[in-house]
Design an enzyme around this catalytic site. Structure first.
Site, mmCIF file in Angstrom:
data_model
loop_
_atom_site.group_PDB
_atom_site.id
_atom_site.type_symbol
_atom_site.label_atom_id
_atom_site.label_comp_id
_atom_site.label_asym_id
_atom_site.label_seq_id
_atom_site.Cartn_x
_atom_site.Cartn_y
_atom_site.Cartn_z
ATOM 1 N N SER A 125 0.769 -1.188 -0.016
ATOM 2 C CA SER A 125 -0.228 0.215 0.101
ATOM 3 C C SER A 125 0.763 1.325 -0.027
ATOM 4 O O SER A 125 0.572 1.959 -0.528
ATOM 5 C CB SER A 125 -0.799 0.131 1.127
ATOM 6 O OG SER A 125 0.109 0.041 2.598
ATOM 7 N N LYS B 268 6.948 -0.784 8.524
ATOM 8 C CA LYS B 268 8.737 -0.842 8.350
ATOM 9 C C LYS B 268 9.075 0.432 8.735
ATOM 10 O O LYS B 268 10.171 0.551 9.330
ATOM 11 C CB LYS B 268 9.131 -0.929 6.864
ATOM 12 C CG LYS B 268 8.869 -2.490 6.396
ATOM 13 C CD LYS B 268 9.637 -2.549 5.118
ATOM 14 C CE LYS B 268 9.539 -1.731 3.922
ATOM 15 N NZ LYS B 268 8.162 -1.615 3.371
ATOM 16 N N ASP C 40 8.650 -3.167 -5.688
ATOM 17 C CA ASP C 40 7.161 -2.716 -5.402
ATOM 18 C C ASP C 40 6.641 -1.839 -6.648
ATOM 19 O O ASP C 40 5.609 -1.729 -7.086
ATOM 20 C CB ASP C 40 6.915 -2.300 -4.180
ATOM 21 C CG ASP C 40 7.152 -3.310 -3.036
ATOM 22 O OD1 ASP C 40 7.540 -4.265 -3.331
ATOM 23 O OD2 ASP C 40 7.365 -2.660 -1.896
HETATM 24 P P1 NG1 Z 1 6.674 -4.381 1.514
HETATM 25 O O1 NG1 Z 1 7.080 -4.114 3.032
HETATM 26 O O2 NG1 Z 1 5.786 -5.472 1.575
HETATM 27 O O3 NG1 Z 1 6.287 -3.192 1.132
HETATM 28 C C1 NG1 Z 1 9.339 -4.617 1.156
HETATM 29 C C2 NG1 Z 1 10.242 -3.769 0.470
HETATM 30 C C3 NG1 Z 1 10.655 -4.588 -1.125
HETATM 31 C C4 NG1 Z 1 10.994 -5.896 -0.720
HETATM 32 C C5 NG1 Z 1 10.105 -6.714 0.107
HETATM 33 C C6 NG1 Z 1 10.447 -7.742 0.730
HETATM 34 C C7 NG1 Z 1 9.957 -1.219 0.139
HETATM 35 C C8 NG1 Z 1 9.233 -0.222 -0.657
HETATM 36 N N1 NG1 Z 1 9.400 -2.529 -0.047
HETATM 37 O O4 NG1 Z 1 8.125 -4.689 0.855
HETATM 38 O O5 NG1 Z 1 11.318 -3.751 -1.849
HETATM 39 O O6 NG1 Z 1 12.399 -5.697 -0.179
HETATM 40 O O7 NG1 Z 1 9.985 -5.681 1.487
HETATM 41 O O8 NG1 Z 1 10.912 -8.754 -0.335
HETATM 42 O O9 NG1 Z 1 11.019 -1.107 0.710
HETATM 43 MG MG MG Z 2 5.673 -1.289 1.505
#
Ligand code: NG1
Ligand code: MG
Length: 460
Positions: free
Chosen positions: A150, A238, A194
């Site tokens: 998202s 995160k 993403d």
């Molecule tokens: P999420 O936390 O699902 O948006 C993140 C990272 C990806 C990738 C995945 C793990 C960002 C924007 N997205 O995704 O690049 O590393 O974790 O595979 O940091």
């Molecule tokens: Mg993300």
């Protein structure tokens, strides 16, 4: 490379667009000029390897971010959300006011959009003399902090909104690369998966996304395969924790230490794929090298191996002077090399029709989850339990998707079993999470198909 398509709204989007246009008019006292749609994504396999340079295999999902956009009269940026729990914001159209918003300590939903505006503005600035202010209204249907991207969809929306409004129709790969850069303004050192899939996705096919240079090739999923997303209901933001960035640091340090041990100029090595390329080894050989050459190290031990001071090291990777962390270099690098190999095998299995195709894909997903759980330490009990429940309900495979520490699971089943599987796993979730009979299970467990990447709707 293609540009983001400008299309008339499809029937599925029309009713949401009307509602969003109405919200826009109420807030901005004018009609929107156009809309953009950016999808969320689910990663089928290849977790925590994009930032080490390795290919991943995601697909866009139906859930998305819609933004209604119009020019503002006063050269300001105004952002509203159709959901009243997300507060609105208004700011000057300038990099300094964007940065001021981003610097504020609180976590706010609109910061992701502002990141996108910031880097989109940089792109627009180079091509234009005058940049116009924007009124925007946003409606997202991607569950936040659930591993379905998202946040990145919001970032990509910001980049696309400001560039398109300023008549800058850029290639998809440029928008994706700029969006990945933009999201780092939030403070997470993420990879580019993403944003790449948000722009490069195509209806009906998953994609193998490769980096440096960014490429996307079709991964046609077996006709019989059905992918189901199930939500652990555990949220992980995160940006609020440093565990994601710690993984990025660990992978970078692992790359540098392997390089050092092999007599390569380690300062030139940034990510694990760099060291693999210089050594000319296979992924299997690299996993063996990781097992032999790496271990758990603290900052002092890393400095000793690389023969640098802590100060020198802190200029290379984000560590503090008084950093007491143990960096789990062996486990992290082993995961990366083995997961990168699983992605390629997953793609290959998809390409070659065979009787045990689904079984093999499922095995790869299970192995991926095990590695995320035990080597990458980015799963949690609730997610492991959900993976186990999915397997118990008959999934050929299941794994966490996205960064982890909560969020969603992706499970693989077949057409003939899909409805029964969704019902059975839904019942198990209802019981495990003590959900009432009124809970709308369709938002917590649903089938998903490869969707289309970002688009601009000119009319509706
Ligand atoms: P999420 O936390 O699902 O948006 C993140 C990272 C990806 C990738 C995945 C793990 C960002 C924007 N997205 O995704 O690049 O590393 O974790 O595979 O940091
Ligand atoms: Mg993300």
């Amino acid at each position: 490379m293609d540009k983001v398509p400008i299309v008339p709204a499809d029937d599925a989007a029309k009713s949401r667009l009307k509602k969003l246009a109405w919200h826009f008019e109420c807030h901005h006292k004018a009609k929107p000029e156009f809309f953009i749609r950016v999808p969320g994504r689910v990663n089928l396999i290849g977790e925590h390897i994009d930032y080490s340079g390795y290919a991943v295999c995601p697909m866009a999902i139906e859930q998305n971010i819609l933004v209604a956009i119009g020019q503002s009269k006063d050269d300001r940026i105004s952002i509203t959300n159709i959901d009243p729990k997300y507060e609105e914001i208004d700011m000057d159209l300038s990099i300094s006011s964007f940065r001021e918003v981003l610097m504020r300590h609180e976590i706010k939903w609109y910061k992701y959009f502002v990141c996108g505006l910031t880097e989109g503005f940089e792109l627009a600035k180079s091509g234009l003399e005058l940049i116009r202010g924007l009124n925007t209204s946003i409606w997202g249907t991607i569950p936040p902090a659930a591993g379905l991207s998202s946040s990145s969809a919001l970032v990509c929306s910001g980049v696309l909104a400001i560039t398109h409004a300023n008549k800058l129709h850029l290639a998809k790969d440029i928008l994706a690369t700029q969006s990945a850069k933009a999201e780092r303004l939030i403070g997470t050192e993420g990879g580019g998966m993403d944003h790449a899939i948000a722009f490069l996705a195509q209806q009906g096919t998953a994609k193998l996304i490769e980096f440096n240079p960014l490429r996307a090739t079709d991964v046609t999923l077996p006709r019989d395969a059905v992918f189901v997303i199930a939500d652990s209901m555990k949220r992980h933001n995160k940006a609020a924790f440093n565990n994601y960035n710690t993984r990025v640091v660990e992978c970078k340090l692992a790359a540098k230490i392997i390089a050092k041990k092999y007599g390569i100029c380690w300062r030139d090595i940034e990510i694990l794929i760099d060291v693999q390329r210089v050594l000319g080894k296979t992924l299997k050989e690299m996993a063996d090298i990781a097992a032999q050459e790496l271990s758990d190290c603290d900052v002092q031990e890393i400095c000793q191996i690389l023969q640098v001071s802590v100060m020198e090291l802190s200029a290379i990777v984000k560590i503090d002077n008084d950093d007491t962390r143990k960096f789990h270099l062996r486990k992290r690098a082993q995961h990366v090399f083995e997961e990168a190999a699983r992605v390629i095998e997953f793609r290959d299995v998809c390409c070659q029709e065979s009787t045990n195709q689904i079984q093999r894909l499922g095995e790869l997903m299970i192995a991926s989850h095990r590695s995320l759980r035990y080597l990458f330490d980015c799963s949690i009990d609730e997610v492991n339990q959900l993976v186990d429940m999915a397997i118990d309900s008959g999934a050929a495979g299941a794994r966490l998707t996205g960064a982890g520490w909560g969020g969603c699971v992706i499970a693989l089943t077949t057409k003939d079993k899909a409805d029964e599987f969704v019902k059975d796993l839904g019942d198990k979730m209802r019981e495990a999470y003590h959900l009432s009979d009124e809970t709308d299970m369709d938002t917590l467990i649903f089938k998903t198909e490869p969707g289309q990447g970002a688009a601009v709707y000119s009319k509706f």
